[in-house]
Design a protein around this motif. Sequence first.
Motif, PDB file in Angstrom:
ATOM      1  N   GLN A 114     -20.199 -19.467   4.098  1.00  0.00           N
ATOM      2  CA  GLN A 114     -21.520 -19.899   4.550  1.00  0.00           C
ATOM      3  C   GLN A 114     -22.235 -18.794   5.318  1.00  0.00           C
ATOM      4  O   GLN A 114     -23.445 -18.594   5.178  1.00  0.00           O
ATOM      5  CB  GLN A 114     -21.376 -21.142   5.436  1.00  0.00           C
ATOM      6  CG  GLN A 114     -20.917 -22.385   4.680  1.00  0.00           C
ATOM      7  CD  GLN A 114     -20.531 -23.514   5.623  1.00  0.00           C
ATOM      8  OE1 GLN A 114     -20.004 -23.287   6.715  1.00  0.00           O
ATOM      9  NE2 GLN A 114     -20.790 -24.739   5.214  1.00  0.00           N
ATOM     10  N   LEU A 115     -21.487 -18.046   6.129  1.00  0.00           N
ATOM     11  CA  LEU A 115     -22.103 -16.991   6.918  1.00  0.00           C
ATOM     12  C   LEU A 115     -22.497 -15.801   6.049  1.00  0.00           C
ATOM     13  O   LEU A 115     -23.501 -15.130   6.317  1.00  0.00           O
ATOM     14  CB  LEU A 115     -21.162 -16.550   8.039  1.00  0.00           C
ATOM     15  CG  LEU A 115     -20.910 -17.619   9.109  1.00  0.00           C
ATOM     16  CD1 LEU A 115     -19.936 -17.106  10.156  1.00  0.00           C
ATOM     17  CD2 LEU A 115     -22.212 -18.062   9.768  1.00  0.00           C
ATOM     18  N   ALA A 116     -21.730 -15.534   4.989  1.00  0.00           N
ATOM     19  CA  ALA A 116     -22.113 -14.476   4.057  1.00  0.00           C
ATOM     20  C   ALA A 116     -23.448 -14.828   3.399  1.00  0.00           C
ATOM     21  O   ALA A 116     -24.331 -13.979   3.232  1.00  0.00           O
ATOM     22  CB  ALA A 116     -21.029 -14.274   3.008  1.00  0.00           C
ATOM     23  N   ASN A 117     -23.589 -16.096   3.033  1.00  0.00           N
ATOM     24  CA  ASN A 117     -24.850 -16.547   2.455  1.00  0.00           C
ATOM     25  C   ASN A 117     -25.989 -16.479   3.470  1.00  0.00           C
ATOM     26  O   ASN A 117     -27.129 -16.161   3.129  1.00  0.00           O
ATOM     27  CB  ASN A 117     -24.712 -17.975   1.921  1.00  0.00           C
ATOM     28  CG  ASN A 117     -24.128 -18.016   0.524  1.00  0.00           C
ATOM     29  OD1 ASN A 117     -24.334 -17.094  -0.262  1.00  0.00           O
ATOM     30  ND2 ASN A 117     -23.394 -19.059   0.204  1.00  0.00           N
ATOM     31  N   ALA A 118     -25.678 -16.784   4.737  1.00  0.00           N
ATOM     32  CA  ALA A 118     -26.694 -16.706   5.784  1.00  0.00           C
ATOM     33  C   ALA A 118     -27.177 -15.269   5.955  1.00  0.00           C
ATOM     34  O   ALA A 118     -28.376 -15.017   6.151  1.00  0.00           O
ATOM     35  CB  ALA A 118     -26.136 -17.235   7.105  1.00  0.00           C
ATOM     36  N   ALA A 119     -26.243 -14.317   5.877  1.00  0.00           N
ATOM     37  CA  ALA A 119     -26.617 -12.903   5.966  1.00  0.00           C
ATOM     38  C   ALA A 119     -27.520 -12.510   4.807  1.00  0.00           C
ATOM     39  O   ALA A 119     -28.524 -11.803   4.975  1.00  0.00           O
ATOM     40  CB  ALA A 119     -25.364 -12.040   5.981  1.00  0.00           C
ATOM     41  N   LYS A 120     -27.173 -13.005   3.622  1.00  0.00           N
ATOM     42  CA  LYS A 120     -27.954 -12.698   2.420  1.00  0.00           C
ATOM     43  C   LYS A 120     -29.355 -13.295   2.514  1.00  0.00           C
ATOM     44  O   LYS A 120     -30.314 -12.762   1.954  1.00  0.00           O
ATOM     45  CB  LYS A 120     -27.217 -13.252   1.194  1.00  0.00           C
ATOM     46  CG  LYS A 120     -27.770 -12.808  -0.136  1.00  0.00           C
ATOM     47  CD  LYS A 120     -26.902 -13.325  -1.276  1.00  0.00           C
ATOM     48  CE  LYS A 120     -27.445 -12.863  -2.625  1.00  0.00           C
ATOM     49  NZ  LYS A 120     -26.591 -13.360  -3.749  1.00  0.00           N
ATOM     50  N   ALA A 121     -29.481 -14.408   3.234  1.00  0.00           N
ATOM     51  CA  ALA A 121     -30.762 -15.111   3.335  1.00  0.00           C
ATOM     52  C   ALA A 121     -31.704 -14.495   4.377  1.00  0.00           C
ATOM     53  O   ALA A 121     -32.822 -14.974   4.557  1.00  0.00           O
ATOM     54  CB  ALA A 121     -30.509 -16.574   3.684  1.00  0.00           C
ATOM     55  N   LYS A 122     -31.259 -13.445   5.062  1.00  0.00           N
ATOM     56  CA  LYS A 122     -32.086 -12.803   6.084  1.00  0.00           C
ATOM     57  C   LYS A 122     -32.319 -11.328   5.735  1.00  0.00           C
ATOM     58  O   LYS A 122     -31.914 -10.419   6.478  1.00  0.00           O
ATOM     59  CB  LYS A 122     -31.406 -12.917   7.454  1.00  0.00           C
ATOM     60  CG  LYS A 122     -31.471 -14.299   8.069  1.00  0.00           C
ATOM     61  CD  LYS A 122     -32.888 -14.611   8.524  1.00  0.00           C
ATOM     62  CE  LYS A 122     -32.976 -15.937   9.262  1.00  0.00           C
ATOM     63  NZ  LYS A 122     -34.340 -16.186   9.763  1.00  0.00           N
ATOM     64  N   PRO A 123     -32.972 -11.061   4.603  1.00  0.00           N
ATOM     65  CA  PRO A 123     -33.125  -9.672   4.153  1.00  0.00           C
ATOM     66  C   PRO A 123     -34.036  -8.827   5.031  1.00  0.00           C
ATOM     67  O   PRO A 123     -34.016  -7.596   4.933  1.00  0.00           O
ATOM     68  CB  PRO A 123     -33.723  -9.837   2.743  1.00  0.00           C
ATOM     69  CG  PRO A 123     -34.456 -11.138   2.798  1.00  0.00           C
ATOM     70  CD  PRO A 123     -33.611 -12.013   3.674  1.00  0.00           C
TER      71      PRO A 123
END
Length: 438
Positions: A114-123
């Motif tokens: 989930q946190l990897a996806n959160a990082a990806k969602a904040k470009p």
Amino acid sequence: MTSVDTTIQLLTREQAAGSAANSTCTPELALQPWAFDAGVPNYGPGASMTDVIPTGSPVQGRLPVEYTTASADELDARIRAAKATLGERVVVLGHFYQRDEVVQYADFVGDSFQLANAAKAKPDAEAIVFCGVHFMAETADILSQPSQAVILPNLAAGCSMADMADIDSVEEAWAQLTEIYGTAPDADGRVPVIPVTYMNSSAALKAFCGRNGGIVCTSSNAATVLEWAFERGQRVLFFPDQHLGRNTAKAMGIPIELMPMWNPRKPLGGNSSDELVDAKVVLWHGFCSVHKRFTPAQITKARAEHPGVQVIVHPECPMAVVDAADSAGSTDFIVKAIQAAPAGSTFAIGTEINLVNRLAAEYPQHTIFCLDDVICPCSTMYRIHPGYLAWVLEGLVDGVVHNRIQVAAEVIADSTVALERMLAARPPASTPVADTVR
């Protein structure tokens, strides 16, 4: 809510006075993590303290004294001021297992996926501060933009399970297995073996899977990933966590006798050629030291003391524990099960103590407790402290990037292939395949 760290400090003082009603796995947990950062690499006190750390593991340099001597209130003020100054330029990610004193500052809280996806969602963020462990920061670097700096507040926050499978050992195992199996596909076009690595592994192992037709899995989609692998291969090499692999494959109907263990310190992993030829899943000799602490006896005790208790454990627990529990699933599965339960439910949880303690505070309508009554948090998650978070955030304010985690370009290319395969392997929305309920 009394945090795990506060409880440890109190218990340690009571132990010293001879009046502690409970215990911790080591009194050294009461020390701050910078006490263990200098000199020889080590996992630090906690669940992984007896695990062997690989040579060359990262060591955190000395934290400036202004952070080691600052009070909790002073660190709180400095962290909040730095975050306010940085604004949208920084995103702070906090893992479920992180101590409350740190996770309170997180913009997103979740498991590693989930946190990897959160990082990806904040470009658009210039920096991603990952309050977790090393492999998680690597994955964030792989999935984030090249211009973004991924920061791990304490470089000593590794993962003993991830370290149990290194790229050299896996390459050697692969060479031995392909010598036995060959490389030619069968009549259905399935290759002899497909490599599958758990998310809890280094970027190098994710890249290995990417270039060898393999895939990454999470604890939520492990069954879906194994189904994907068996559509393409006759058998699977699963690393680094033996328990997730065994529990998932067993739930899919694969007999235990067709799941030999691969010990990288022995020829053919300690198996005969015939055993490997017959195998459906070759399991790596790795484990999570937090989840290895849970036992069937703890479940028996919980049921005797709390009639009607629901026992939920993580699939990284040993098979006997998963078999004795009512259900097993990822951290996200555990959280959702508690959220959906009727008021007045009682839960005994087999996962890391910080998450269990937080759930007990967030859902006071339930009785929630950890199966293991000895407080023994994840050693490496515990290496992150507000002092380190203040240091890296104030560094960013001053234009200095501390502890940047950077994955080599060629590793990013191959690991992205395996991660994209994982992202496409989604379990059915209504009944997650890997989250077994009995």
